[in-house]
Design an enzyme around this catalytic site. Structure first.
Site, PDB file in Angstrom:
ATOM      1  N   GLN A  59      39.095  40.896  45.252  1.00  0.00           N
ATOM      2  CA  GLN A  59      38.956  40.835  46.641  1.00  0.00           C
ATOM      3  C   GLN A  59      39.634  41.534  47.856  1.00  0.00           C
ATOM      4  O   GLN A  59      40.633  42.127  47.404  1.00  0.00           O
ATOM      5  CB  GLN A  59      39.193  39.405  46.922  1.00  0.00           C
ATOM      6  N   HIS A  60      39.028  41.419  48.908  1.00  0.00           N
ATOM      7  CA  HIS A  60      39.691  42.000  49.998  1.00  0.00           C
ATOM      8  C   HIS A  60      39.574  43.582  50.242  1.00  0.00           C
ATOM      9  O   HIS A  60      39.732  44.126  51.505  1.00  0.00           O
ATOM     10  CB  HIS A  60      41.136  41.491  50.348  1.00  0.00           C
ATOM     11  N   ASP A  94      36.873  38.039  42.469  1.00  0.00           N
ATOM     12  CA  ASP A  94      37.372  37.894  41.265  1.00  0.00           C
ATOM     13  C   ASP A  94      37.791  36.168  40.740  1.00  0.00           C
ATOM     14  O   ASP A  94      37.432  35.851  39.768  1.00  0.00           O
ATOM     15  CB  ASP A  94      38.475  38.688  40.877  1.00  0.00           C
TER      16      ASP A  94
END
Length: 482
Positions: free
Chosen positions: A72-73, A242
């Site tokens: 992520q991110h 995830d």
């Protein structure tokens, strides 16, 4: 001939591909390839690893659908021609810590949490955009679209990308994501199910194209042919962050709290209502089923054991044996494991500390035990915060990830957490969740595959371990604030 579906886990460290039978969920074959180390990475390296992992898994010629779970991110900034502007800044890149503070100061902590379900910290995408605006303004001005790692890989699988490098060209409006990954950006709300364009502009300095957010089971299109590795016509699932993919792969039920021990440590649960925590400890993410996934993340998990094993010159099996040879509490030796800074608590510039060293406690066994107890103590603080702020009653703790296979981790976890600890059968749960998405997108309904077996770990509750860790963490905080 059975129908097959594939799931991808494009994680920080590697890319894994699993291929399962649509009818039964049985694993047919799998493959993997490494990712480069570091906190910023050229996304092309993810694509190369994906192609290698697909080849290692025997190819996709007989696969009907595929979906991508990803870290992520991470910030993938694209220009108007679909080219990556700079190396992607990953979730564990803490250079945007000041940018996070600036956004909070401008918007207000409570207002930001209310609008997005999360409070900006250095890992969040919005803070990376703000860092780009402040430190690389020429690059920021070129940003025409913002994608996350799994969005970009899905877009490339569908045949999109720079002219001359992709079958379908640079159509930025073809970018797709899902609720779970969008909820980690800092400019999308799981409550309103929409982007907050004002927050995007506050971060980047101007508006940009953002991926269309797909619902559970929706299709992101189909693959275009890419040389020999990827045939055309494979249905693409929406993908997921995830942790949401892992929750789907685990078959997380109400009352379950998953604790994942990978590069980072995460504590998450499935809920029907969203969470807006103005302290920033609990992130109010969305899940991959249409519900919510409140989550606490620590930057330091399995790496705590890695560095301790290297220091002692042992493998992980011996580290576990040493830890279990020491008494509970390691005779007062306590590790506060902020080796790479920390996200929970939000201390991006922190370092690790070892306290309680005496001639009796400073042993190989004591250090091994302190490493395991410190890693789990930090996650137990996150567990408590999740339970309190998300108003859930935990019935089981599901311990997953590479470090969860350590006997010492299992037995000490059973003494630290306040709900029964279960160890699901080892597996690639992020990729498994992505196969669920692939099957869902292909058939229109979520598959009902059997859950992986899980074994319960018995252990004596030792609340004094939490007290010892809390005392050491408090001393660390007090010294830093002096």
């Amino acid at each position: 001939m059975s129908t097959l579906v594939a799931g991808v886990d494009s994680s920080t460290q590697s890319c894994k591909v699993v291929i399962r039978d649509l009818e039964t969920g049985a694993l047919i074959r799998s493959g993997r390839a490494d990712h480069p180390a570091g906190t910023e990475v050229d996304p092309a390296r993810w694509w190369d690893a994906l192609c290698l992992a697909i080849a290692d898994a025997g190819g996709l010629a007989d696969v009907a659908a595929l979906s991508v779970g990803g870290q992520q991110h991470g910030l993938v900034a694209l220009d108007a021609e679909g080219r990556v502007i700079r190396d992607a800044l990953l979730w564990n890149d803490t250079r945007s810590a000041q940018a996070a503070l600036d956004l909070i100061a401008e918007i207000g902590a409570e207002a930001y949490a209310e609008r997005t379900g999360i409070l900006p910290v250095a890992s969040i995408t919005a803070t990376k955009l703000r860092w780009l605006r402040d430190h690389e303004p020429e690059n920021a001005a070129r940003v025409a679209a913002v994608a996350l790692p799994h969005d970009w890989l899905t877009w490339r699988l569908a045949g999109f990308g720079p002219e001359g490098e992709s079958p379908r060209g640079p159509d930025l409006n073809a970018l797709r994501t899902d609720r779970s990954d969008a909820s980690g950006t800092g400019y999308w709300s799981a409550t309103t199910e929409s982007y907050d364009r004002d927050l995007l502009i506050a971060a980047l300095g101007h508006d940009a194209i953002l991926p269309v957010v797909l619902g559970p089971g929706e299709s992101a299109g189909s693959t275009a042919a890419h040389a020999d590795e990827i045939p055309a016509g494979i249905v693409l699932g929406p993908g997921a962050g995830d942790n949401a993919a892992a929750a789907l792969g685990l078959g997380l039920e109400p009352g379950d709290v998953a604790i994942s021990l990978g590069t980072s440590g995460t504590v998450f649960a499935h809920t029907s209502a969203g969470t807006a925590d103005a302290t920033g400890i609990v992130a109010g993410f969305a899940d991959a089923t249409g519900g919510h996934l409140p989550l606490v993340c620590t930057l330091n998990a399995a790496r705590v054991l890695d560095v301790t094993a290297r220091l002692l010159g042992v493998d992980h099996a011996e580290l576990s044996r040493l830890a279990l040879a020491a008494p509970a509490g390691a005779d007062g030796l306590t590790l506060v494991p902020y080796f790479e800074g920390e996200r929970t608590p939000n201390r991006p510039d922190a370092t690790a500390t070892l306290s309680g060293m005496t001639l009796g406690s400073t042993t190989r066994e004591g250090l091994a035990r302190a490493a395991v107890e410190g890693m789990l103590g930090a996650l137990a603080d996150g567990f408590d915060a999740l339970v309190e702020r998300s108003r859930i009653t935990p019935t089981r703790v599901l311990l997953i990830g590479g470090a969860a296979q350590s006997e010492a981790v299992q037995r000490i976890a059973a003494s630290i957490f306040t709900a029964p600890v279960l160890i699901p059968e080892p597996g690639e749960y992020v990729a498994a969740g992505a196969t669920v998405q692939a099957a869902w997108a292909l058939t229109g309904s979520r598959p009902t595959w059997p859950a992986a077996p899980a074994a319960r770990v018995n252990g004596e509750a030792l609340p004094e371990l939490r007290t010892q860790y809390a005392r050491a963490a408090r001393r660390y905080t007090e010294k830093k604030e002096e």
